[in-house]
Design a protein around this motif. Structure first.
Motif, PDB file in Angstrom:
ATOM      1  N   PHE A   1      16.229   7.431  -2.962  1.00  0.00           N
ATOM      2  CA  PHE A   1      17.027   7.313  -1.739  1.00  0.00           C
ATOM      3  C   PHE A   1      16.262   6.524  -0.695  1.00  0.00           C
ATOM      4  O   PHE A   1      15.045   6.462  -0.708  1.00  0.00           O
TER       5      PHE A   1
ATOM      6  N   GLU B   1      11.107   6.776  -8.244  1.00  0.00           N
ATOM      7  CA  GLU B   1       9.876   7.564  -8.123  1.00  0.00           C
ATOM      8  C   GLU B   1      10.027   8.947  -8.733  1.00  0.00           C
ATOM      9  O   GLU B   1       9.048   9.614  -9.017  1.00  0.00           O
ATOM     10  N   ARG B   2      11.257   9.383  -8.937  1.00  0.00           N
ATOM     11  CA  ARG B   2      11.470  10.741  -9.425  1.00  0.00           C
ATOM     12  C   ARG B   2      11.941  10.811 -10.867  1.00  0.00           C
ATOM     13  O   ARG B   2      12.089  11.907 -11.417  1.00  0.00           O
TER      14      ARG B   2
ATOM     15  N   LEU C   1       3.975   3.907  -6.912  1.00  0.00           N
ATOM     16  CA  LEU C   1       4.321   4.857  -7.969  1.00  0.00           C
ATOM     17  C   LEU C   1       5.416   4.271  -8.870  1.00  0.00           C
ATOM     18  O   LEU C   1       5.321   4.311 -10.101  1.00  0.00           O
TER      19      LEU C   1
ATOM     20  N   ASN D   1      21.313  16.136  -4.312  1.00  0.00           N
ATOM     21  CA  ASN D   1      20.804  17.427  -3.857  1.00  0.00           C
ATOM     22  C   ASN D   1      20.011  17.278  -2.568  1.00  0.00           C
ATOM     23  O   ASN D   1      19.961  18.180  -1.741  1.00  0.00           O
ATOM     24  N   MET D   2      19.365  16.137  -2.434  1.00  0.00           N
ATOM     25  CA  MET D   2      18.560  15.902  -1.229  1.00  0.00           C
ATOM     26  C   MET D   2      19.409  15.345  -0.086  1.00  0.00           C
ATOM     27  O   MET D   2      19.172  15.658   1.078  1.00  0.00           O
TER      28      MET D   2
ATOM     29  N   GLY E   1      16.031   6.400   3.339  1.00  0.00           N
ATOM     30  CA  GLY E   1      16.473   7.186   4.483  1.00  0.00           C
ATOM     31  C   GLY E   1      17.286   8.351   3.976  1.00  0.00           C
ATOM     32  O   GLY E   1      16.820   9.117   3.143  1.00  0.00           O
TER      33      GLY E   1
ATOM     34  N   GLN F   1       0.840  -1.198   0.000  1.00  0.00           N
ATOM     35  CA  GLN F   1       0.000   0.000   0.000  1.00  0.00           C
ATOM     36  C   GLN F   1       0.879   1.254   0.000  1.00  0.00           C
ATOM     37  O   GLN F   1       0.366   2.366  -0.074  1.00  0.00           O
ATOM     38  N   ASP F   2       2.173   1.056   0.105  1.00  0.00           N
ATOM     39  CA  ASP F   2       3.095   2.183   0.164  1.00  0.00           C
ATOM     40  C   ASP F   2       3.036   2.965  -1.149  1.00  0.00           C
ATOM     41  O   ASP F   2       3.375   2.434  -2.211  1.00  0.00           O
ATOM     42  N   PRO F   3       2.565   4.215  -1.086  1.00  0.00           N
ATOM     43  CA  PRO F   3       2.351   4.959  -2.330  1.00  0.00           C
ATOM     44  C   PRO F   3       3.621   5.129  -3.158  1.00  0.00           C
ATOM     45  O   PRO F   3       3.569   5.150  -4.387  1.00  0.00           O
ATOM     46  N   MET F   4       4.755   5.234  -2.496  1.00  0.00           N
ATOM     47  CA  MET F   4       6.018   5.404  -3.211  1.00  0.00           C
ATOM     48  C   MET F   4       6.330   4.175  -4.059  1.00  0.00           C
ATOM     49  O   MET F   4       6.676   4.247  -5.227  1.00  0.00           O
TER      50      MET F   4
END
Lengths: 506, 298
Positions: free
Chosen positions: A411, A438-439, A250, A473-474, A413, A244-247
């Motif tokens: 990523f 996801e990105r 996706l 960047n994150m 964590g 169910q984890d949306p990530m």
């Protein structure tokens, strides 16, 4: 003198026969020359110790195991406890995989019973390897690579131990019945064929002949009945639920989009996706795409789940090729559906075989602990450099499939998953085609054909270097974990060449 | 507003670092980093710090970033503003607005903080939320109380509880407030934003509700789970017929401008300003949806 009517005049030489011997009823001398012990009606021995003794166990031998009982396995620990009691040392363990339950082996590493491991190390045992607890480096092989190594003698197995959910007195073994039923026994086939001695350990001894059988009396030397070989609820799960984890969902949806636009989603389509969260969800999305488009696929291979079984029943695929059954539905289906077929690890993934399933795959959806900008994939070591995972069929399916899709969050964590250079190279970049996060989605520039198919379809395509920058960047740029000089692990490619080494963590 | 659209506004609990980090990847037009109802009293301060740091360090790209602060009448409101406004979110969602004064007070505080932090006055917008009978009655005054207001929203649960209505899946009990929100928003020239649909497993129900909201005149809907986003976007995507009509309207306008013609007509019918506004909005929605062939309002 009356001639016995059974006496036949046999010449000393006959065309086409090398050494002519006359048949003599009841004589044992000629039978003694047969390669195996004659007329063996019973192979049952009462204890594992007795079986190991008859197998001639001694210091320095190699013992192999298969991992179909997964985290519910009681056999590996049981056998090594007995080996230790017998005073045997310097054993090379050759499991197709290990699980957290096998942490108990570590005391036998410390006390010298186990020298090293060749095959797969996972979890706590991997951690111990990373901290230099084994005398010799562990050798990591893929499922296909392990078969090749056994067949060529690179890995000689002295004694193969079969965890047998059901067996008869002659050593026929079934994986689909019994309290510890696990379904396919695919990884054990090569061990049974090539080991000097084969011991089947069972907690469900049935009258001869047990059917359906997978491992055969022609290969098994001894059968040992024991009280329990596994903990059922830890062997196979109930129905594996789609995450169910949306990530993850996706990422899974993006995988399905890539497959849809790849040009391969047509009748005859074949795929392999694991039982991990994203892979399972990706299968679910591909399932919907197939329904929408009315595509009838040919096969699903590898580890089989209830979802694969449903797709078979729905007519979306003609065949399941099962090397490992993940849940109860898969076990039940393997037992009764003729289109759900057990396959050996050699049939599945052995590059030295005359043809293996992975070479017929259209799409493989695989995970990663890291991917680098050359598309090399690490599945062995974590971001801290510790050896935690086996290879499984990763490098085999990647090499075989027409499109290899790596799925990973950008990523986990605070650690980026797309990096300049993977800590350990498990699967080479030239066998990896797409990285889905996801990105963004990065396509290997070597696959211009695929890139052309995917362009202009509304997919978030990116250069993998941009994907890496986005992650950094994150998270910032992670430093390499501190390694010493000593090599504690060797990663062998499926053809027997060495693709990387893993050094001790300091 | 970044894309100018607010088809979906995704609630993200302010105390969940991973969700904050990934808030913009699901494609919502707008995100609502929540410091209010999703956060228990004991978590208020940690959520505030997390959201502040998220605004400071995470790039949310073209997604509109809003923060649902606690009402200024609570213990937490003032401090939320002090920490959040300097980070320049696109807007704050102001809960439990009952009177124009609630907005005016927030507006003044934001102005003060903007000034102190060298932020251009008026940068941070306000989206008031109506959650009570009194708020419903004062709605028009509320949405006209500040130039910072760019949209108005209502909280279905709080509102129905306050008026003593029974909450149903059909949502007839919300007919009145929905109509009021749309009318007030049109008068004020701001977005009308529909409340959440709570059953995340019922995508058909969500689609029907979102589709109905669009027909009523809403510009978007709040969502509580990423998987609701594509469903609402689908409901807010115009049909092929609407899109082609809108294109023709815009084309006629451009043509008239070139010809310097004062009278604009399409197929013999006059085109006035509201038709043009509507046409431009439909084109924006269609472009945001990225496809042209699967409209739902045929």
């Amino acid at each position: 003198m009356t001639l016995d009517k059974n006496v036949r005049v046999i010449p000393d030489t006959l065309p086409g026969i090398k050494n002519v011997r006359s048949f003599q009823a009841g004589a044992t001398s000629s039978l003694a020359e047969m390669p195996r012990t004659p007329k063996r009606c019973g192979k049952i021995v009462s204890t594992v110790r007795e079986a190991l003794h008859r197998a001639g166990i001694r210091d320095g031998m190699t013992l192999s195991f298969h991992h179909h009982l997964r985290n519910g396995d009681l056999v590996v620990n049981m056998v090594l406890d007995i080996v230790a009691e017998m005073g045997i040392r310097d054993i090379t363990l050759a499991p197709s995989a290990l699980f957290p339950v096998h942490e108990a082996l570590l005391r036998h590493v410390k006390n010298g019973v186990i020298r090293t491991i060749q095959g797969s190390v996972n979890g706590p045992v991997g951690q111990a390897a990373s901290h230099g607890e084994f005398v010799a480096p562990v050798v990591l092989r893929s499922h296909g690579g392990r078969v090749r190594a056994i067949q060529t003698g690179d890995l000689h197995v002295d004694i193969a131990i079969l965890a047998a959910p059901s067996a008869d007195q002659m050593g026929n073994v079934s994986g689909v019945i019994g309290p510890s039923a696990c379904g396919s026994l695919g990884y054990a086939f090569t061990d049974a064929q090539y080991a000097d001695t084969v011991i089947a350990i069972t907690d469900n001894l049935l009258p001869y002949p047990v059917t359906p059988f997978s491992l055969l009396q022609t290969e098994v030397d001894w059968v040992v009945p024991v009280e329990k070989i596994g903990v059922p609820e830890k062997i196979v799960s109930g129905t594996l639920k789609i995450t169910q984890d949306p990530m993850r969902l996706l990422i899974a949806e993006q995988v399905a989009r890539v497959v849809e636009e790849s040009g391969l989603l047509i009748d005859g389509f074949s795929m392999q996706a694991g039982a991990g969260g994203i892979s399972l969800a990706a299968s679910a999305c591909i399932r919907e795409s197939m329904k929408k488009r009315g595509v009838r696929g040919s096969f699903i291979s590898g580890g089989i789940t209830g979802q694969s079984v449903d797709m078979l029943k729905e007519g979306l695929f003609r065949t399941l090729l099962d090397v490992q059954s993940f849940d109860l539905e898969a076990v039940a289906s393997l037992a009764c559906n003729p289109n759900h077929v057990e396959m050996s690890a050699s049939f599945y993934a052995n590059t030295a075989a005359k043809g293996c399933v992975v070479d017929m795959l259209d799409v493989a959806v695989l995970g990663a602990t890291q991917v680098d900008t050359d598309f090399n994939v690490n599945v062995n070591t974590e971001s801290d450099g510790v050896l935690l995972h086996g290879i499984g069929g990763h490098m085999d399916t990647a090499a075989g499939a027409k499109i290899t899709v790596i799925v990973t969050p950008l990523f986990r964590g605070r650690m980026p998953m797309v990096v300049d250079q993977v800590i350990t190279r498990t699967t080479p970049g030239n066998t990896v085609d797409v990285v889905v996060t996801e990105r963004g989605i990065a396509v290997n520039p070597g696959r211009k054909d695929l890139l052309d198919n995917l362009r202009g379809k509304g997919l978030p395509l990116m250069d993998i270097h941009d994907l890496k920058k986005m992650a950094e960047n994150m998270t910032g740029v992670p430093s390499m974990p501190p390694f010493g000089e000593r090599i504690i692990g060797i990663v062998e490619y499926r053809d027997g060449s060495i693709i990387d080494v893993i050094r001790q963590r300091v | 507003m970044k894309t100018g659209l607010r088809r979906t506004s995704l609630y993200i609990p302010g105390n969940n670092p991973s969700m904050l980090q990934n808030a913009s990847v699901y494609g919502a037009d707008c995100i609502i980093l929540d410091l209010e109802d999703a956060i228990t009293v004991t978590e208020k301060d940690s959520a505030r710090i997390l959201v502040r740091n998220a605004l400071r360090s995470i790039r949310y790209g073209t997604t509109e970033v809003t923060v649902r602060v606690n009402a200024l009448s609570t213990h937490f409101g003032q401090e939320d503003f002090m920490e959040i406004i300097p980070m320049k979110p696109d807007a704050v969602r102001l809960p439990k607005c009952e009177a124009p004064e609630d907005v005016v007070q927030a507006d003044q505080l934001i102005t003060e903080i903007e000034r102190k932090n060298g932020i251009e006055i008026g940068s941070v917008k306000i989206i008031p939320m109506i959650e009570s009978a009194l708020g419903g009655i004062n709605l028009l005054d509320i949405v006209r109380s500040s130039r910072r207001i760019t949209g108005v929203n209502y909280g279905a649960e709080d509102y129905t509880a306050d008026i003593g209505a029974v909450r149903t899946k059909e949502g007839r009990e919300l007919d009145d407030i929905r109509a009021k929100i749309v009318v007030a928003a049109r008068i004020a020239g701001v977005h009308a934003l529909d409340s959440v649909f709570a059953d995340v497993n019922d995508s058909d129900g969500l689609f029907d509700e979102a589709y109905a909201a669009r027909r009523l005149g809403f510009d978007g809907k709040s969502v509580i789970h990423p998987r609701q986003i594509p469903v609402v976007h689908r409901a807010f995507t115009p049909s092929q017929k609407e899109i082609s009509f809108a294109r023709r309207v815009v084309h006629a306008i451009e043509e008239a401008k070139q010809k310097k013609s004062g009278v604009i007509a399409l197929n013999g019918k006059m085109i006035d300003a509201p038709v043009v506004t509507k046409a431009r909005k439909i084109i924006a929605l269609a472009e945001a949806a990225g496809y042209r062939d699967e409209g739902v309002l045929s």
